[in-house]
Design a protein around this motif. Structure first.
Motif, PDB file in Angstrom:
ATOM      1  N   THR A   1       8.327   3.105  -7.462  1.00  0.00           N
ATOM      2  CA  THR A   1       7.929   1.544  -7.082  1.00  0.00           C
ATOM      3  C   THR A   1       7.306   1.159  -7.294  1.00  0.00           C
ATOM      4  OG1 THR A   1       6.736   3.274  -5.363  1.00  0.00           O
ATOM      5  CG2 THR A   1       9.222   2.660  -4.631  1.00  0.00           C
ATOM      6  N   SER A   2       5.833   1.990  -7.942  1.00  0.00           N
ATOM      7  CA  SER A   2       4.474   1.817  -8.301  1.00  0.00           C
ATOM      8  C   SER A   2       4.828   0.486  -9.528  1.00  0.00           C
ATOM      9  CB  SER A   2       4.138   2.534  -8.422  1.00  0.00           C
ATOM     10  OG  SER A   2       4.105   3.802  -9.554  1.00  0.00           O
ATOM     11  N   LEU A   3       6.245   1.372 -10.782  1.00  0.00           N
ATOM     12  CA  LEU A   3       6.390   0.490 -11.745  1.00  0.00           C
ATOM     13  C   LEU A   3       7.195  -1.044 -11.637  1.00  0.00           C
ATOM     14  CD1 LEU A   3       7.566  -0.044 -14.733  1.00  0.00           C
ATOM     15  CD2 LEU A   3       9.123   1.380 -14.739  1.00  0.00           C
ATOM     16  N   ALA A   4       7.852  -0.706 -10.500  1.00  0.00           N
ATOM     17  CA  ALA A   4       8.549  -2.153  -9.352  1.00  0.00           C
ATOM     18  C   ALA A   4       7.694  -2.818  -8.735  1.00  0.00           C
ATOM     19  CB  ALA A   4       9.562  -1.519  -8.396  1.00  0.00           C
TER      20      ALA A   4
ATOM     21  N   LEU B   1       0.838  -1.178   0.281  1.00  0.00           N
ATOM     22  CA  LEU B   1      -0.585  -0.031  -0.073  1.00  0.00           C
ATOM     23  C   LEU B   1       0.334   1.053  -0.034  1.00  0.00           C
ATOM     24  CD1 LEU B   1      -2.537   1.205   0.461  1.00  0.00           C
ATOM     25  CD2 LEU B   1      -2.273   1.151   3.007  1.00  0.00           C
ATOM     26  N   MET B   2       2.005   1.248   1.072  1.00  0.00           N
ATOM     27  CA  MET B   2       2.913   2.365   1.198  1.00  0.00           C
ATOM     28  C   MET B   2       3.599   2.590  -0.168  1.00  0.00           C
ATOM     29  SD  MET B   2       1.768   4.094   3.830  1.00  0.00           S
ATOM     30  CE  MET B   2       2.187   4.106   5.362  1.00  0.00           C
ATOM     31  N   LEU B   3       4.241   1.403  -0.940  1.00  0.00           N
ATOM     32  CA  LEU B   3       4.855   1.761  -2.232  1.00  0.00           C
ATOM     33  C   LEU B   3       4.198   1.750  -3.330  1.00  0.00           C
ATOM     34  CD1 LEU B   3       7.465  -0.912  -1.383  1.00  0.00           C
ATOM     35  CD2 LEU B   3       7.690   1.983  -1.191  1.00  0.00           C
ATOM     36  N   SER B   4       2.861   1.569  -3.045  1.00  0.00           N
ATOM     37  CA  SER B   4       1.969   1.411  -5.003  1.00  0.00           C
ATOM     38  C   SER B   4       2.066   2.859  -5.449  1.00  0.00           C
ATOM     39  CB  SER B   4       0.663   1.014  -4.248  1.00  0.00           C
ATOM     40  OG  SER B   4      -0.059   2.135  -3.418  1.00  0.00           O
TER      41      SER B   4
END
Length: 445
Positions: free
Chosen positions: A358-361, A292-295
């Motif tokens: 981070t969303s792409l990761a 959630l935090m990295l989305s």
């Protein structure tokens, strides 16, 4: 590695002070209460930054402090009927429990203000001696107007500041200018320390800059991080003191994560929508919490809603389900080895190396989940490729700091699983159902 530098307001190629090394300082909490989810966003963001550097073979020195001297601490200790030391020890432990629960790497150093008092007093004395600070009735203030570069981080001009904008405590009309901020405060309440000026305690803005000077020999670091709310006045005032003493802005790169909203509203006690990290961690588990935090990119506000949380839970379930399914298959077929596709992991790290995308990761992790699902669906399975795909996913999750707990089967459990498959194939459904129930109880299927 590219990072967005708040100091220059642009994305830059990262160039370390020392080849192959990275020095990072992230402002820690004032420990008078439990951590809320807003406190954990920088924890998670800068942990991923650290892990990315380490994957790229940098030696990382990571420092995050605890502010254990503050008016809020004095007030909270009185309310709880304990000493300030007992209160801060309690909440530092609680903070570290959250850090452990989120599978975050612990800092190389985690200094406390109370343990840094001698260098803090020496630093303030140096500012007084150089004319950048002055003493009034036991208090010491910093002369902001002596720093021509003031506002270089925030863009705020001295002439536009209003009275009290850079203060945590009342000035009682002692200051030469309303823009000046406290370096030392005389006090007869709560914990006190001897100084050349009075018995008292340091100002908030002085603590971090001194800890950096104390722990990093150059006094200048590669990256200084923290929440957007610290950009002004805290980080601006840190820079001002460093410019006065050392003629540099402490860090070559300044990074700030944005805040968290709850259902499109700012999280605040007055609205009654504060979410405590320990409670949310217990409810969601580490992986859902961190996903959630990295989305959302760290420089964008994160909006916590039921819809967002629902989507995150589905995505994490996809990852955890294929891990469990594949681990079981590989153990039963005794074909698990350590080979993985480094190119796939490198591609994910490329996304993280672009200012922590981070969303792409996370999308690339889900892409690896699809690869594994396809390998598991075909009738004629390639066990070596399945093992390689499984290990690739594990390495990707490790870089991001996710937990991947898969049950290691005993030989008896493997025999039970094979017998279940055999009974199903022979259509001995009653026996198969009994074995299935036993396997479910053991958490194998």
């Amino acid at each position: 590695m590219k990072v967005f530098n708040t100091l220059t307001n642009k994305k830059e190629d990262f160039k370390p002070i020392r080849e192959g090394e990275v020095s990072i300082y992230v402002c820690g909490p004032t420990v008078y209460n439990h951590a809320h989810i807003g406190n954990t966003r920088p924890l998670i963001v800068f942990d991923v930054l650290r892990r990315t550097f380490e994957y790229l073979n940098y030696k990382v020195t990571f420092v995050s402090n605890f502010t254990d001297v503050d008016d809020k601490i004095i007030k909270a200790a009185k309310q709880e009927g304990i000493t300030e030391k007992e209160l801060t020890d309690k909440y530092i432990q609680a903070y570290n429990d959250v850090r452990k629960g989120l599978n975050l790497l612990f800092p190389t150093h985690a200094p406390r203000v109370t343990e840094t008092m001698t260098p803090i007093i020496t630093f303030i004395k140096d500012l007084v001696d150089k004319g950048y600070a002055y003493e009034v009735d036991g208090d010491v203030y910093f002369r902001v107007t002596k720093i021509e570069e003031y506002g270089m981080l925030s863009g705020i001009k001295v002439e536009d500041l209003i009275a009290g904008a850079s203060e945590r405590v009342d000035d009682n009309n002692k200051k030469e200018s309303t823009t000046d901020f406290a370096l030392w405060k005389k006090t007869d309440e709560g914990i006190q320390f001897d100084s050349p000026w009075s018995k008292g305690r340091p100002g908030w803005h002085t603590e971090c800059v001194v800890m950096i000077n104390d722990l990093f020999s150059e006094g200048r670091i590669d990256i200084h991080g923290g929440g957007q709310d610290l950009k002004f006045p805290h980080h601006e005032n840190e820079i001002a003191q460093s410019m006065a003493c050392h003629q540099h802005p402490i860090a070559n790169v300044w990074m700030h994560n944005q805040m968290i909203n709850i259902n499109n509203e700012k999280m605040s006690k007055s609205l009654g929508n504060v979410l405590w990290a320990k409670d949310l961690l217990k409810e969601l588990g580490c992986n859902v919490y961190k996903w959630l935090m990295l989305s959302t990119h760290y420089r964008n506000p994160l909006n916590f809603t039921d819809e967002v949380l629902g989507n995150v839970k589905k995505e994490v379930a996809k990852v955890e389900n294929i891990l469990k399914q594949t681990s079981l298959y590989l153990q039963v077929n005794q074909c698990l080895d350590k080979d993985f596709c480094k190119d796939s992991v490198d591609k994910m790290v490329e996304a993280l190396s672009d200012d922590l995308n981070t969303s792409l990761a996370l999308s690339q992790i889900l892409g690896q989940v699809k690869v594994l699902n396809q390998l598991m669906r075909v009738k004629e399975k390639d066990n070596q490729e399945i093992s390689r795909g499984y290990q690739t996913l594990i390495h990707m999750l490790d870089v991001m700091g996710f937990i991947h707990e898969t049950k290691q089967l005993t030989s008896e459990e493997i025999d039970m699983y094979n017998l279940w498959m055999e009974e199903k194939a022979n259509k001995n459904f009653e026996k198969a159902d009994q074995l299935r129930n036993q396997l479910q109880e053991k958490g194998i299927i």
